[in-house]
Design an enzyme around this catalytic site. Sequence first.
Site, mmCIF file in Angstrom:
data_model
loop_
_atom_site.group_PDB
_atom_site.id
_atom_site.type_symbol
_atom_site.label_atom_id
_atom_site.label_comp_id
_atom_site.label_asym_id
_atom_site.label_seq_id
_atom_site.Cartn_x
_atom_site.Cartn_y
_atom_site.Cartn_z
ATOM 1 N N GLU A 111 9.023 -4.394 10.507
ATOM 2 C CA GLU A 111 9.501 -3.113 9.963
ATOM 3 C C GLU A 111 10.071 -2.226 11.068
ATOM 4 O O GLU A 111 9.431 -1.992 12.099
ATOM 5 C CB GLU A 111 8.335 -2.397 9.253
ATOM 6 C CG GLU A 111 8.762 -1.066 8.645
ATOM 7 C CD GLU A 111 7.761 -0.473 7.657
ATOM 8 O OE1 GLU A 111 6.764 -1.152 7.314
ATOM 9 O OE2 GLU A 111 7.978 0.662 7.215
ATOM 10 N N LYS A 147 -1.366 -9.380 2.755
ATOM 11 C CA LYS A 147 -0.633 -8.958 3.954
ATOM 12 C C LYS A 147 -1.500 -7.997 4.749
ATOM 13 O O LYS A 147 -2.161 -7.125 4.169
ATOM 14 C CB LYS A 147 0.695 -8.301 3.563
ATOM 15 C CG LYS A 147 1.474 -7.753 4.759
ATOM 16 C CD LYS A 147 2.934 -7.461 4.433
ATOM 17 C CE LYS A 147 3.199 -6.151 3.756
ATOM 18 N NZ LYS A 147 2.774 -4.944 4.509
ATOM 19 N N ASP A 149 -1.052 -6.030 -0.198
ATOM 20 C CA ASP A 149 -1.517 -5.420 1.056
ATOM 21 C C ASP A 149 -3.027 -5.223 1.045
ATOM 22 O O ASP A 149 -3.586 -4.707 0.062
ATOM 23 C CB ASP A 149 -0.875 -4.039 1.229
ATOM 24 C CG ASP A 149 0.433 -4.097 1.999
ATOM 25 O OD1 ASP A 149 0.640 -5.066 2.755
ATOM 26 O OD2 ASP A 149 1.247 -3.175 1.834
ATOM 27 N N GLU A 183 -1.549 -5.544 8.514
ATOM 28 C CA GLU A 183 -0.730 -4.956 9.577
ATOM 29 C C GLU A 183 -1.401 -5.151 10.929
ATOM 30 O O GLU A 183 -2.604 -4.908 11.075
ATOM 31 C CB GLU A 183 -0.545 -3.449 9.326
ATOM 32 C CG GLU A 183 0.247 -3.146 8.066
ATOM 33 C CD GLU A 183 0.443 -1.650 7.842
ATOM 34 O OE1 GLU A 183 0.053 -0.841 8.708
ATOM 35 O OE2 GLU A 183 0.989 -1.295 6.780
ATOM 36 N N ASP A 220 0.847 -1.203 0.000
ATOM 37 C CA ASP A 220 0.000 0.000 0.000
ATOM 38 C C ASP A 220 0.882 1.252 0.000
ATOM 39 O O ASP A 220 0.376 2.380 -0.047
ATOM 40 C CB ASP A 220 -1.004 0.002 1.163
ATOM 41 C CG ASP A 220 -0.335 -0.092 2.514
ATOM 42 O OD1 ASP A 220 0.908 -0.185 2.587
ATOM 43 O OD2 ASP A 220 -1.074 -0.080 3.530
ATOM 44 N N SER A 221 2.215 1.057 -0.013
ATOM 45 C CA SER A 221 3.132 2.175 -0.244
ATOM 46 C C SER A 221 2.894 2.759 -1.637
ATOM 47 O O SER A 221 3.399 3.840 -1.949
ATOM 48 C CB SER A 221 4.590 1.728 -0.092
ATOM 49 O OG SER A 221 4.850 0.557 -0.822
HETATM 50 O O1 KIV Z 1 3.647 -1.160 1.628
HETATM 51 C C1 KIV Z 1 4.835 -1.515 1.680
HETATM 52 O O2 KIV Z 1 5.655 -1.173 0.818
HETATM 53 C C2 KIV Z 1 5.251 -2.340 2.803
HETATM 54 C C3 KIV Z 1 6.718 -2.609 2.954
HETATM 55 C C4 KIV Z 1 7.398 -1.415 3.491
HETATM 56 C C5 KIV Z 1 6.979 -3.816 3.767
HETATM 57 O O3 KIV Z 1 4.449 -2.769 3.566
#
Ligand code: KIV
Length: 271
Positions: free
Chosen positions: A189, A120, A90, A122, A51-52
């Site tokens: 992280e 994934k 994510d 969090e 989600d980055s």
């Molecule tokens: O969204 C992302 O890029 C991440 C990584 C930093 C692990 O969750």
Amino acid sequence: MSVHKEVKRVTTHTLQEWKEAGIKISMLTAYDFSMAKLIDAGGIDVILVGDSASNVMAGHETTLPITLDQMIYHASSVVRAVNRALVVVDLPFGNYQGNSRLALESAIRIMKEAGAHAVKLEGGAEIRESVERILTAGIPVMGHLGLTPQSIYKFGTYTVRAKEEAEATKLLEDAILLEKSGCFALVLEKIPATLAEKVAKKVSIPVVGIGAGGGVDGQVLVSHDMLGITTEFKPRFLRRYLNLSDEIQNAVKQYVDDVKSHNFPGKDEQY
Ligand code: KIV
């Protein structure tokens, strides 16, 4: 290392075997077809459609604004490009916290519409119900502890997490809980390297770190950071392998000059 090269398609089982054999796992983010194709061809083991994308692709300050539809768009583009890597996607903010039914529906959409291989999420104990519900559908889940950017407004800053004993203890407990719940792997992280190593030794599933030292089972970076496309983000843990920002800007300047000076197109660049 031949075990690593021979693998035609990386699966969650491959990662587990590599943990047991002491073979490190490489993971990078990708959000679009062209970059994913290059990263997969480079031999990466896991591609994270993070989600980055909210920061890197859309220019938002945080990861919170990205939507499920946008994640599915990015993920489907990545999946179309990939031949070997495991593709993990994510779940975006707001699609699983406090609502395990929505979590399952969202994870199913990611698997069905994007063709992803895993999701994934969090968090630890707070999201256990969502993790377990997603797992009932046979969808592999990767956990993410430590600095969890979707909770940035709770933390207040992006500094190192779990330096204090209470937070370190909770993180270790959460890692064990996520393993027991059935997660196939964890991302840690920005936490102290000693704590990350302790977690990686304690749990039997693979632990992939970002800013978590070398005592874990693998490493993940945001591809735009390690390729030097982004330049303002300079945390200590980031190693830049290229300076594409300069390369791209120089190429653009050269192109502009060529157009303005009638140097492009040349005689053999036209019909
Ligand atoms: O969204 C992302 O890029 C991440 C990584 C930093 C692990 O969750």
